[in-house]
Write an enzyme that holds these catalytic residues in place. Structure first.
Site, mmCIF file in Angstrom:
data_model
loop_
_atom_site.group_PDB
_atom_site.id
_atom_site.type_symbol
_atom_site.label_atom_id
_atom_site.label_comp_id
_atom_site.label_asym_id
_atom_site.label_seq_id
_atom_site.Cartn_x
_atom_site.Cartn_y
_atom_site.Cartn_z
ATOM 1 N N HIS A 164 -13.631 1.492 16.467
ATOM 2 C CA HIS A 164 -13.058 1.635 15.123
ATOM 3 C C HIS A 164 -12.255 2.924 14.962
ATOM 4 C CE1 HIS A 164 -15.810 -1.632 13.711
ATOM 5 N NE2 HIS A 164 -14.783 -1.865 12.928
ATOM 6 N N GLY A 165 -12.208 3.776 15.969
ATOM 7 C CA GLY A 165 -11.279 4.896 15.899
ATOM 8 C C GLY A 165 -11.837 6.294 15.929
#
Length: 493
Positions: free
Chosen positions: A381-382
């Site tokens: 998700h980063g």
């Protein structure tokens, strides 16, 4: 029996009555605070209207980009359906080729060369690695590409290609990492029980490109593991398929229209970006309502986007994951992972968790497997701070849920509630629900971190726990009613 609701009709009416009153109150507070939120927003125009361009909350980048994506590419969905209907009738074995050719044409018409080359590099690297049948190589390649995606997110070059393409490319690469992983790891698993020739047919370049370039699920999901793509429904009724496709598309359109209409009255997406807008809501339960309706809007967005992909996948003969379950029907947080994004859950469980532990593995090994799973979720998700907080809270709440379920299943607990407290089955269910609520509350608020970020998440969760005993008592009572309503709805279904 431990959770099955068996109370009387009056008790059920009380729970649903509290739920309904809470929803109406929350909507009234949020709609009533609209003008205060507009006053918080910075004004751009001399007319006095704030930064919202269309007299509604248009600050949800994902929804706005999805709307633009569909308005730009709607005709490609028609091309996909027409071509695949023809191919399926006459040349079913060429269906993956049709998927790849259609999607390849779309990408060439809608993306710059740099984006296409980046995507082709990702595809070629995973297909090449899949032939080596090495799990370590696949995970190393996945980590490398997730790092590359992080660099692309911070790349001015890709950003200057246009925000829509920049956003679409990141979505495309992120989903394709999972698809490449699924194809490669599924191949390794199948190779243990499959003849070499059959393995080559199942995991051919044709099937790989058809799977990774399946247009309806390409950008906005849902994620569909290779085992789902490779399993075509044997019996089909074309007339019913068309009816079902049209019906599912109309449902997605109806939910999209609801989101668009609601954005004129509820500025939840702007609240998710600006803490001062959240502070414009001046009641504690109004703040709780913000968290609840942020979750519902998040759910509706994925009902629309996933619903679109699922509709076309079913029409094409695949077995896609189910649509997300409404958060109003989720009272255990483990069900949020199992039932909100079923495809992602299957990937995480099959290729990470189940690889690291088994059903009867030691507790510490299971904890390590769970932590490893959430570590992957965080990186995929980063690697943002708010995603880290959300991942940690998810881990803690899931472990807490497991401990709680274990404790109430112990014979000593059952002996205490039945023999010492003299409770009937219905009384034990109420007690268990009341206790489970204490796990449910922090789990529900953890989602706010993922949806809105660290500042708003911290503010809302502090509002739940630091506004006095009366506030928390009422929050517990309402959450208990939500828990029971969810249980009733699941039993009805």
């Amino acid at each position: 029996m431990r959770w099955e609701f068996n109370g009387n009709r009056g008790e059920m009416l009380l729970y649903f009555g509290v739920y309904l009153i809470y929803l109406i109150y929350g909507l009234c507070v949020l709609i009533g605070s609209r003008q205060r939120i507009l006053n918080v927003a910075k004004f751009e125009f001399s007319t006095g209207w704030p930064i919202f361009k269309s007299h509604r909350d248009d600050t949800n980048d994902e929804l706005e980009n999805f709307t633009q994506y569909i308005s730009t590419n709607w005709h490609w969905y028609i091309v996909h359906v027409c071509l695949n209907t023809f191919i399926r009738k006459r040349y079913a074995h060429l269906q993956p080729v049709a998927h790849a050719m259609t999607c390849g044409l779309i990408l060439m018409r809608t993306m710059h060369l740099a984006s296409i080359i980046t995507f082709m590099l990702l595809l070629s690297s995973f297909y090449t690695a899949s032939k080596n049948e090495s799990k370590k190589l696949i995970w190393f390649l996945s980590a490398t590409w997730m790092a590359a995606i992080h660099l692309i997110k911070n790349s001015e070059y890709f950003y200057l290609l246009g925000y829509t393409e920049y956003f679409t490319l990141i979505q495309l690469l992120s989903w394709t990492v999972l698809r490449g992983c699924s194809f490669s790891l599924q191949r390794i698993k199948t190779s243990k029980s499959c003849a070499k020739k059959e393995l080559q047919n199942l995991y051919s370049l044709k099937n790989f490109l058809g799977y990774t370039l399946y247009f309806p699920c390409l950008i906005y999901g849902p994620f569909m593991g290779y085992q789902r793509y490779n399993r075509i429904m044997p019996e089909r009724n074309e007339r019913n398929d068309w009816k079902l496709l049209i019906w599912e598309l109309l449902r997605a359109l109806a939910w999209w229209l609801l989101l668009q209409t609601a954005s004129h009255y509820l500025y939840l997406h702007y609240m998710a970006r600006d803490l001062m807008a959240v502070k414009a809501v001046d009641t504690v339960f109004g703040l709780h309502a913000i968290g609840y309706f942020m979750g519902q809007f998040f759910f509706l967005f994925y009902i629309v986007t996933y619903g679109l992909g699922i509709a076309f996948a079913r029409y094409d003969g695949f077995h896609p994951p189910n649509k997300p379950r409404c958060i109003g029907r989720i009272h255990f947080y483990s069900d949020m992972w199992k039932c909100f994004d079923e495809g992602l859950y299957e990937f995480l469980f099959t290729h990470i968790y189940a690889e690291l532990c088994e059903k009867h593995s030691p507790v510490l090994q299971k904890l390590f497997a769970t932590a490893s799973t959430f570590s992957f979720v965080f990186v995929w998700h980063g690697c943002h701070v708010f995603v880290l907080i959300w991942s940690i809270l998810n881990f803690v709440c899931l472990v807490g849920e497991k401990i709680f379920k274990y404790l109430i299943s112990c014979p000593s607990y059952e002996n205490f509630v039945y023999s010492k407290l003299k409770l009937q089955a219905s009384g034990v269910q109420r007690l268990n629900a009341a206790l489970a609520t204490q796990v449910f509350i922090p789990a529900a608020f953890s989602n706010v971190f993922f949806i809105s970020g660290q500042d708003v998440g911290e503010y809302l969760i502090k509002g739940a726990y630091t506004n006095g005993w009366w506030n928390y008592t009422m929050l517990t009572f309402c959450s208990y009613c939500f828990f029971q309503c969810s249980q009733v709805l699941l039993q009805i279904k």
